[in-house]
Design an enzyme around this catalytic site. Structure first.
Site, PDB file in Angstrom:
ATOM      1  N   ARG A  72      25.128  -4.052  52.244  1.00 34.69           N
ATOM      2  CA  ARG A  72      24.693  -2.677  52.005  1.00 34.69           C
ATOM      3  C   ARG A  72      23.996  -2.618  50.656  1.00 34.69           C
ATOM      4  O   ARG A  72      24.431  -3.276  49.688  1.00 34.69           O
ATOM      5  CB  ARG A  72      25.898  -1.727  51.974  1.00 34.69           C
ATOM      6  CG  ARG A  72      26.498  -1.410  53.331  1.00 34.69           C
ATOM      7  CD  ARG A  72      25.544  -0.562  54.186  1.00 34.69           C
ATOM      8  NE  ARG A  72      26.095  -0.211  55.478  1.00 34.69           N
ATOM      9  CZ  ARG A  72      25.868  -0.867  56.613  1.00 34.69           C
ATOM     10  NH1 ARG A  72      25.087  -1.933  56.635  1.00 34.69           N
ATOM     11  NH2 ARG A  72      26.398  -0.448  57.750  1.00 34.69           N
ATOM     12  N   HIS A  80      16.287  -4.324  56.794  1.00 37.89           N
ATOM     13  CA  HIS A  80      17.618  -4.105  57.394  1.00 37.89           C
ATOM     14  C   HIS A  80      17.629  -4.569  58.853  1.00 37.89           C
ATOM     15  O   HIS A  80      17.890  -3.800  59.781  1.00 37.89           O
ATOM     16  CB  HIS A  80      18.013  -2.619  57.295  1.00 37.89           C
ATOM     17  CG  HIS A  80      19.491  -2.419  57.477  1.00 37.89           C
ATOM     18  ND1 HIS A  80      20.198  -1.402  56.861  1.00 37.89           N
ATOM     19  CD2 HIS A  80      20.409  -3.104  58.217  1.00 37.89           C
ATOM     20  CE1 HIS A  80      21.473  -1.467  57.210  1.00 37.89           C
ATOM     21  NE2 HIS A  80      21.619  -2.500  58.045  1.00 37.89           N
TER      22      HIS A  80
HETATM   23  C1  OXD Z   1      25.664  -2.607  60.745  1.00 36.66           C
HETATM   24  C2  OXD Z   1      24.285  -2.771  60.275  1.00 36.66           C
HETATM   25  O1  OXD Z   1      26.521  -2.149  60.003  1.00 36.66           O
HETATM   26  O2  OXD Z   1      23.366  -2.996  61.102  1.00 36.66           O
HETATM   27  O3  OXD Z   1      25.918  -2.957  61.915  1.00 36.66           O
HETATM   28  O4  OXD Z   1      24.039  -2.669  59.076  1.00 36.66           O
END
Ligand code: OXD
Length: 309
Positions: free
Chosen positions: A224, A272
Site C-alpha cells: 500500500r 497497482h
Molecule cells: C488487493 C490489491 O488488496 O489489489 O487485493 O491491492
C-alpha cells in the site's frame, strides 16, 4: 435478499457477471442500478464511497474484493457489529509471486535502467548481480509474502523474512518484532514490502529503515502507498542509500502527473497491477460467504477488527 457491488473503478459489471454465473439464483446489484436497499444482505466492496454502506439497513456483512481491507477501515461510518471479510485466493498469491520475481530479476539485471537509457538513445553497459549472491528481505509473511518467498528461493535467491506474528515453519530465517528488525534490514539487499496498511504500519518505509539496509539496496513496495514516506525515499535515492525502487502502490492513485516519482530515473512505476483479484476465481468464496451469512454461520477469511487486516 441480495448482494450489492460497490467499486470505484468501473468493474462492477465484470464482478456482477462472475457472481451471476456462480449463483444465478442470487440477485446482485451494482451502484447506479435501482437497488431495493432493504433486501441487501452483503456489500461486496472495493474502495466504495465512504458512508455509502449506511443506506443498506439490513446488511449482515461486508466482503472486501481484494486482499487488503484498509479502505474499509478508512470508512468511519461502517457499523461496528458487521463482519468484514477479505479475499484469499491462490491466484492473488501466485500472481504476486510472479510479479515480485519479475521486478527483482529485472532490477538485478538492470532491465529497467536499460529501458530508461533507451529513451535517451544511450548505449551504456552496466554491472549485474547473480541471484545466488543476493538476499531478499520480505516484510510481511502472510499468504502473499510466503508465496513470494517460495518463488524467490526456487530460482536461487537467499530469503529472509520479518513479521510481527508467528508464522508456520518455513525454510528461511525469520526475524520477529521491533527487536529483530534491524538484523533483518541489515541483510536485505532487496526489501520487498507486503505488509497490511494499519495505524502501526503507516509510514514504516522511512529514513530509519533505508538507513539500516545495506548501502545501495533496492526497494519493492507492492502493498500500500501510505506505508512509504515518499520524500524520505527520494532523499535515500538521491544520497545513494538506496539504488532504485519499484513502486506499484501510492498515496494517491492514479499517481498525480506532477509527482516527482514519475521523473526520477531510479523509481520504476507500475499502476497497482502486481496482483489483482480475478472475479471468476474469487466468486465462489463470495457466494459461499453470502450463504453462510444468511444461515447465521461465521463467514470465511474474516478480518480482525483489532489487527486491522
Ligand atoms: C488487493 C490489491 O488488496 O489489489 O487485493 O491491492
Amino acid at each position: 435478499m441480495a448482494i450489492v457491488i460497490l467499486r470505484n473503478d468501473g468493474l462492477v459489471d465484470v464482478w456482477k457477471a462472475a457472481l451471476n454465473a456462480q449463483a444465478p439464483d442470487i440477485p446482485v446489484y451494482g451502484s447506479g442500478e435501482d437497488i431495493p436497499r432493504s433486501d441487501i444482505k452483503m456489500a461486496a466492496v472495493w474502495k466504495h464511497p465512504p458512508g455509502s454502506l449506511k443506506s443498506y439497513p439490513n446488511l449482515q456483512g461486508i466482503q472486501g474484493l481484494g486482499a487488503g481491507v484498509d479502505f474499509i477501515f478508512d470508512d468511519a461510518e461502517i457499523r461496528k457489529d458487521l463482519p468484514i471479510m477479505r479475499v484469499v485466493d491462490p491466484y492473488l498469491a501466485s500472481d504476486m509471486a510472479e510479479f515480485v520475481l519479475a521486478l527483482t530479476t529485472g532490477m538485478l539485471k538492470r532491465i529497467q535502467d536499460y529501458k530508461y537509457n533507451e529513451s535517451l538513445s544511450l548505449w551504456k553497459p552496466k554491472t549485474y548481480q547473480r541471484f545466488k549472491e543476493v538476499t531478499v528481505g520480505i516484510m510481511g509473511l502472510g499468504k502473499l509474502g510466503l508465496a513470494v518467498a517460495e518463488s524467490l528461493k526456487s530460482v536461487g535467491f537467499s530469503v529472509v523474512g520479518w513479521t510481527r506474528n508467528s508464522v508456520p515453519a518455513v525454510n528461511f530465517p525469520v526475524f520477529r518484532g521491533g527487536g529483530e528488525r534491524i538484523n533483518f534490514l541489515n541483510r536485505s539487499q532487496v526489501l520487498v514490502c507486503l505488509l497490511p496498511l494499519t495505524p502501526e504500519t503507516r509510514g514504516i518505509l522511512n529514513r530509519d529503515v533505508f538507513n539500516a539496509l545495506p548501502r545501495g539496496a533496492r526497494l519493492i513496495n507492492v502493498a500500500r502507498g501510505p506505508l512509504l514516506v515518499d520524500g524520505e525515499l527520494l532523499n535515500a535515492l538521491d544520497q545513494g542509500m538506496l539504488s532504485e525502487a519499484c513502486l506499484d502502490v501510492f498515496h494517491a492513485e492514479p499517481l498525480p502527473a506532477d509527482h516527482p516519482f514519475w521523473k526520477h530515473p531510479a523509481v520504476h512505476i507500475t499502476p497497482h497491477i502486481a496482483s489483482v483479484s480475478d472475479p471468476k476465481s474469487v466468486a465462489p468464496q463470495i457466494i459461499s460467504n453470502y450463504r453462510r451469512l444468511l444461515r447465521g454461520e461465521s463467514p470465511e477469511n474474516l478480518v480482525s477488527r483489532s489487527a486491522g487486516y
